[in-house]
Design a protein around this motif. Structure first.
Motif, mmCIF file in Angstrom:
data_model
loop_
_atom_site.group_PDB
_atom_site.id
_atom_site.type_symbol
_atom_site.label_atom_id
_atom_site.label_comp_id
_atom_site.label_asym_id
_atom_site.label_seq_id
_atom_site.Cartn_x
_atom_site.Cartn_y
_atom_site.Cartn_z
ATOM 1 N N TRP A 17 9.086 -10.140 6.140
ATOM 2 C CA TRP A 17 7.474 -10.752 6.928
ATOM 3 C C TRP A 17 7.338 -11.980 6.605
ATOM 4 C CZ3 TRP A 17 5.668 -8.342 10.992
ATOM 5 C CH2 TRP A 17 6.059 -6.995 11.195
ATOM 6 N N PRO A 42 8.701 5.630 -0.128
ATOM 7 C CA PRO A 42 7.262 5.647 -0.356
ATOM 8 C C PRO A 42 6.355 4.776 0.631
ATOM 9 C CG PRO A 42 8.193 4.252 -2.239
ATOM 10 C CD PRO A 42 9.402 4.963 -1.315
ATOM 11 N N SER A 43 5.159 4.766 0.621
ATOM 12 C CA SER A 43 4.337 3.839 1.270
ATOM 13 C C SER A 43 4.479 2.422 0.973
ATOM 14 C CB SER A 43 2.893 4.178 1.083
ATOM 15 O OG SER A 43 2.100 3.526 2.102
ATOM 16 N N GLY A 44 4.627 1.559 2.124
ATOM 17 C CA GLY A 44 5.029 0.192 1.927
ATOM 18 C C GLY A 44 6.490 -0.052 1.552
ATOM 19 N N SER A 45 7.226 0.771 1.632
ATOM 20 C CA SER A 45 8.643 0.434 1.460
ATOM 21 C C SER A 45 9.391 -0.131 2.578
ATOM 22 C CB SER A 45 9.512 1.790 0.973
ATOM 23 O OG SER A 45 8.974 2.786 1.900
ATOM 24 N N GLY A 46 8.862 0.034 3.693
ATOM 25 C CA GLY A 46 9.416 -0.931 4.807
ATOM 26 C C GLY A 46 9.918 0.109 5.771
ATOM 27 N N LYS A 47 9.539 1.319 5.850
ATOM 28 C CA LYS A 47 10.045 2.250 6.817
ATOM 29 C C LYS A 47 9.523 2.008 8.053
ATOM 30 C CE LYS A 47 7.713 5.798 4.939
ATOM 31 N NZ LYS A 47 6.964 5.307 4.053
ATOM 32 N N SER A 48 8.469 1.510 8.391
ATOM 33 C CA SER A 48 7.952 1.271 9.873
ATOM 34 C C SER A 48 8.781 -0.213 10.315
ATOM 35 C CB SER A 48 6.398 0.928 9.759
ATOM 36 O OG SER A 48 5.922 2.232 9.639
ATOM 37 N N THR A 49 8.740 -1.089 9.121
ATOM 38 C CA THR A 49 9.379 -2.355 9.599
ATOM 39 C C THR A 49 10.999 -1.971 10.079
ATOM 40 O OG1 THR A 49 8.098 -3.305 7.887
ATOM 41 C CG2 THR A 49 10.192 -4.540 8.692
ATOM 42 N N GLN A 93 3.994 5.624 14.804
ATOM 43 C CA GLN A 93 2.904 6.176 13.535
ATOM 44 C C GLN A 93 1.569 6.294 13.941
ATOM 45 O OE1 GLN A 93 3.279 3.924 9.887
ATOM 46 N NE2 GLN A 93 2.514 5.545 8.582
ATOM 47 N N GLU A 174 6.648 8.751 10.606
ATOM 48 C CA GLU A 174 5.829 9.643 9.929
ATOM 49 C C GLU A 174 4.947 10.786 11.024
ATOM 50 O OE1 GLU A 174 5.087 9.658 6.680
ATOM 51 O OE2 GLU A 174 5.380 7.805 6.120
ATOM 52 N N GLN A 225 8.184 -3.164 -3.180
ATOM 53 C CA GLN A 225 7.340 -3.832 -3.739
ATOM 54 C C GLN A 225 8.023 -4.700 -4.746
ATOM 55 O OE1 GLN A 225 5.018 -1.715 -2.476
ATOM 56 N NE2 GLN A 225 3.774 -3.341 -1.972
ATOM 57 N N ASP B 406 2.701 -6.549 16.846
ATOM 58 C CA ASP B 406 1.102 -6.426 16.594
ATOM 59 C C ASP B 406 0.468 -5.426 17.382
ATOM 60 O OD1 ASP B 406 1.682 -8.291 14.425
ATOM 61 O OD2 ASP B 406 0.803 -9.878 15.566
HETATM 62 N N1 LIG Z 1 2.461 -7.223 10.392
HETATM 63 C C1 LIG Z 1 2.748 -7.606 9.285
HETATM 64 N N2 LIG Z 1 2.861 -8.778 8.980
HETATM 65 C C2 LIG Z 1 2.907 -8.972 7.577
HETATM 66 N N3 LIG Z 1 3.439 -8.022 6.623
HETATM 67 C C3 LIG Z 1 3.597 -7.004 7.141
HETATM 68 C C4 LIG Z 1 3.262 -6.241 8.353
HETATM 69 N N4 LIG Z 1 3.505 -5.345 8.627
HETATM 70 C C5 LIG Z 1 3.983 -4.828 7.571
HETATM 71 N N5 LIG Z 1 3.964 -5.739 6.437
HETATM 72 C C6 LIG Z 1 4.392 -5.449 5.204
HETATM 73 O O1 LIG Z 1 5.925 -4.866 5.079
HETATM 74 C C7 LIG Z 1 5.966 -4.094 3.972
HETATM 75 C C8 LIG Z 1 6.306 -2.885 4.632
HETATM 76 O O2 LIG Z 1 5.482 -2.355 5.527
HETATM 77 P P1 LIG Z 1 5.757 -0.975 6.166
HETATM 78 O O3 LIG Z 1 4.456 -0.770 7.320
HETATM 79 O O4 LIG Z 1 7.100 -1.097 6.937
HETATM 80 O O5 LIG Z 1 5.650 0.171 5.266
HETATM 81 P P2 LIG Z 1 5.901 1.713 5.390
HETATM 82 O O6 LIG Z 1 6.990 2.061 4.578
HETATM 83 O O7 LIG Z 1 5.826 2.159 6.968
HETATM 84 O O8 LIG Z 1 4.484 2.273 4.841
HETATM 85 P P3 LIG Z 1 3.672 3.480 5.251
HETATM 86 O O9 LIG Z 1 4.535 4.832 4.730
HETATM 87 O O10 LIG Z 1 2.510 3.377 4.642
HETATM 88 O O11 LIG Z 1 3.609 3.638 6.776
HETATM 89 C C9 LIG Z 1 4.557 -4.041 3.503
HETATM 90 O O12 LIG Z 1 4.691 -4.504 2.353
HETATM 91 C C10 LIG Z 1 3.426 -4.580 4.242
HETATM 92 O O13 LIG Z 1 2.640 -5.416 3.633
#
Ligand SMILES: Nc1ncnc2c1ncn2[C@@H]1O[C@H](COP(=O)(O)OP(=O)(O)OP(=O)(O)O)[C@@H](O)[C@H]1O
Ligand SMILES: [Mg+2]
Lengths: 232, 412
Positions: A17, A42-49, A93, A174, A225, B406
């Motif tokens: 990011w 886990p949450s924040g591991s970057g799955k949605s990314t 999500q 999710e 993280q 976004d």
């Molecule tokens: N639009 C964004 N701009 C900057 N950083 C982002 C953005 N979206 C996500 N991140 C960062 O990327 C990392 C992964 O986020 P992501 O949403 O992919 O996690 P996740 O695994 O889907 O978590 P969750 O299970 O809570 O949905 C996080 O550290 C988050 O802070």
């Protein structure tokens, strides 16, 4: 050209990011036709990314993402929109339904800009109604606007929108997080059997390892993280 | 389905959309109303006098002559002699001649001495003759016929006695010779509404032998024939054949007896309107500014809509909608709002003005033409639609600028 290609392949994909953040790396991930893969993390591991990279709202810094044989990284934003609409069904999500439009219209919207999917669905409105019914949305709710439905019902609408027109790949972020245990299982069964019926591959991300039993393959994602930057 | 989407989206934002439509309707209505009233004013102005071919007076400016004979504004520089009148009337081309004598007043109103033929010959609004609301034209000395404004302002009734003052805005009254009101004119919407009409003979009678302070000489009233005036201020002339008008005009303008001026009323009215046209332009400028403000309001509504609807736009893109489609949706939405605004504004304004037409005529003497939107009005409506379309480009561009990722990850 795409009939023999895998539904999805990622190779040497790197994305972060911003410069300081720990980058997300996916050396190799291939989904064959009809394959069901669960990504756990886990949450924040970057799955949605990662899913954003798959369906092309995000572009990797390096590496290649191909969907149904099309190289997403080589396409313009507009063409990526087209490939996604045609070949990928997404359960976001946050569902991302249009709140003032009816459940039915939300489902039909997936066909509106995807000619091939539309061709595969001759009687679109009936198909959409059946899909909603199969996923457990009462007939009477199909014409209510999406914003008036319960969260669980919205989830079903989002699933129907992703499945209609039999896209090669179903991507779900999710999808069961807001359901209770019993409904979770029922919902997963409904979605999976629908996908199986129409031969769609599934890539599903979740933090819930109990879902593993439904899938052919499970991939673990490490914690995103990084330990070296703890200050703001 | 997309149209359904637009409509349901607009319904979801009903209040702001309705406000935007009303803003447009109101401002469009305002401009249309200004145009109708302007056309009406122009028409009634041009209709102040008709069927008179020439106005003759002492030589001065043509506009000036028009102003003091017809509009009762300003003062004549000179009178013209009765001999000249007779010479003009004697021309074979001349069908009729009505002399006019000015200079006295009654309160804020002007007194006009003329012949009985005036009631027959003076026409306005495309040949309409002046009618008597009550009573009859003057038949004798010291009879007066008053215009509708005079009667209304001063609460005059038939049979009432009034006094004529010497000169304009003066305190010297011809109070030894009061006049009796024998008639009240119908409202014409012309300056005649503000005039007191008496016969030339009466005019002559109150001035004959009259000296300020001393009043008129006593003794028997002179006979009518003796009261032939020696001078008048101007004359309205009718020519038998249109072809002769310019001949007679040239003849009068080169009359050797005294310097005379003959003008064509229609032409002079146009000249006069040019002065007033400045106010017309100002009105138009103001109303266009109102439309501009309304369009800004509409842009604001569409724009705030975009921020509200980032997710909606992102969803459409995620489903494969090309930029053209997203732009088309916003454009269509703007068109629907502008179209509804224009329609409501136009129908409302024309309907209202049509209903109020008799009322406006009665109160202001302006008969609104009401021939529906002309080319200028259609151009305005088209302009509003075009501007609305242009305005929708900004939100559409913004919708595409916002990143798709976004837009799709807005948390609710
Ligand atoms: N639009 C964004 N701009 C900057 N950083 C982002 C953005 N979206 C996500 N991140 C960062 O990327 C990392 C992964 O986020 P992501 O949403 O992919 O996690 P996740 O695994 O889907 O978590 P969750 O299970 O809570 O949905 C996080 O550290 C988050 O802070
Ligand atoms: Mg996530």
């Amino acid at each position: 050209m795409s009939s023999s290609a895998p539904a999805l392949s990622l190779s040497n994909v790197v994305f972060s990011w911003d410069r300081h953040a720990h980058p997300i790396q996916i050396p190799n991930l291939v989904l064959d036709r009809g394959e069901k893969v669960l990504v756990l993390g886990p949450s924040g591991s970057g799955k949605s990314t990662m899913l954003g990279l798959v369906y092309g709202t995000l572009v990797p810094h390096s590496g290649r993402v191909t969907v149904a044989g099309q190289d997403m990284t080589a396409l313009s934003a507009r063409r990526r929109d087209g490939v996604r609409a045609e070949h990928v069904g997404v359960i976001f999500q946050q569902f991302n339904l249009i709140p003032h439009a009816s459940a039915l219209d939300n489902v039909l919207l997936a066909l509106r800009f995807a000619p091939q999917r539309r061709k595969r669905t001759p009687d679109a409105e009936d198909a959409a109604r059946n899909m909603l019914a199969d996923l457990g949305l009462p007939e009477t709710d199909a014409c209510r606007s999406a914003g008036q439905l319960s969260v669980g019902q919205q989830q079903r609408v989002a699933a129907a929108r992703a499945l209609i027109g039999s896209p090669e790949l179903l991507v779900a972020d999710e999808p069961t997080s807001s359901l209770d245990r019993a409904n979770q299982n029922r919902f997963m069964d409904l979605v999976l059997s629908q996908a199986q019926q129409q031969g769609s591959s599934i890539l599903l991300v979740s933090h819930d390892e109990r879902l593993a039993k439904h899938f052919d393959r499970v991939i673990e994602m490490g914690s995103g993280q990084s330990e070296d930057h703890m200050s703001c | 389905m997309l149209t359904r989407l637009i409509l349901s989206s607009m319904r979801a934002r009903a209040l702001t959309v309705v406000l935007a439509i009303l803003t447009i309707a109101f401002s469009v209505g305002l401009v249309l109303a200004v145009n109708v009233v302007r056309d009406g004013t122009k028409a009634s102005f041009a209709n102040t006098i008709s069927n008179t071919d020439l106005i003759v007076g002492a030589r001065s400016g043509s506009v000036q002559l028009m102003l003091y004979t017809i509009f009762q504004i300003g003062n004549p520089t000179n009178n013209i002699s009765w001999d000249s009148m007779e010479a003009i009337a004697a021309r074979p081309e001349v069908d009729w001649l009505v002399p006019i004598s000015l200079g006295d007043s009654h309160g804020e109103f002007r007194v006009m001495g003329t012949s009985v033929a005036f009631f027959d010959r003076y026409r306005y609004r495309g040949g309409q003759s002046i009618g008597l609301h009550q009573g009859a034209a003057f038949t004798d000395l010291y009879h007066a016929v008053v215009g509708s404004d005079v009667a209304a302002t001063l609460n005059y009734e038939l049979g009432q006695e009034i006094v004529v003052s010497h000169g304009l805005a003066s305190f010297i009254d011809h109070d030894d010779r009061p006049f009796e009101i024998t008639g009240i004119l119908e409202r014409t919407g012309t300056p005649l509404d503000r005039a007191v009409l008496i016969s030339l003979e009466s005019m002559e009678a109150i001035h004959r032998g009259w000296r300020p302070g001393a009043g008129s000489p006593t003794g028997p009233e002179p006979a009518m024939a003796e009261l032939q005036p020696k001078e008048v201020t101007a004359a309205l002339v009718g020519i038998g054949s249109r072809l002769d008008i310019f001949n007679v005009q040239r003849w009068i303008n080169t009359y050797p007896g005294e310097p005379l001026l003959a003008v064509l009323p229609g032409l002079t009215l146009q000249e006069l309107w040019q002065f007033i046209g400045v106010a017309e332009d100002a009105l138009r400028a103001v109303s266009l500014m109102v439309v501009g403000a309304a369009l800004l309001g509409m842009i604001a509504v569409i724009f705030s809509g975009v921020n509200e609807r980032r997710r909606e736009m992102a969803i459409l893109r995620a489903m494969g909608a090309r930029p053209g489609v997203v732009f088309g949706l916003l454009l269509l939405e703007a068109m629907i709002m502008a179209g509804a605004g224009c329609l409501i504004g136009a129908v409302g304004t024309y309907g209202l003005l049509y209903a109020a037409r008799p009322l406006i005529d009665a109160h202001f003497g302006i008969w609104l033409p009401m021939q529906g939107p002309g080319p200028e009005e259609l151009k305005l409506l088209g302009g509003v639609m075009a501007a609305a379309g242009l305005a929708s480009i900004f939100p559409a561009a913004r919708a595409y600028q916002l990143s798709l990722a976004d837009g799709l990850s807005i948390k609710n």
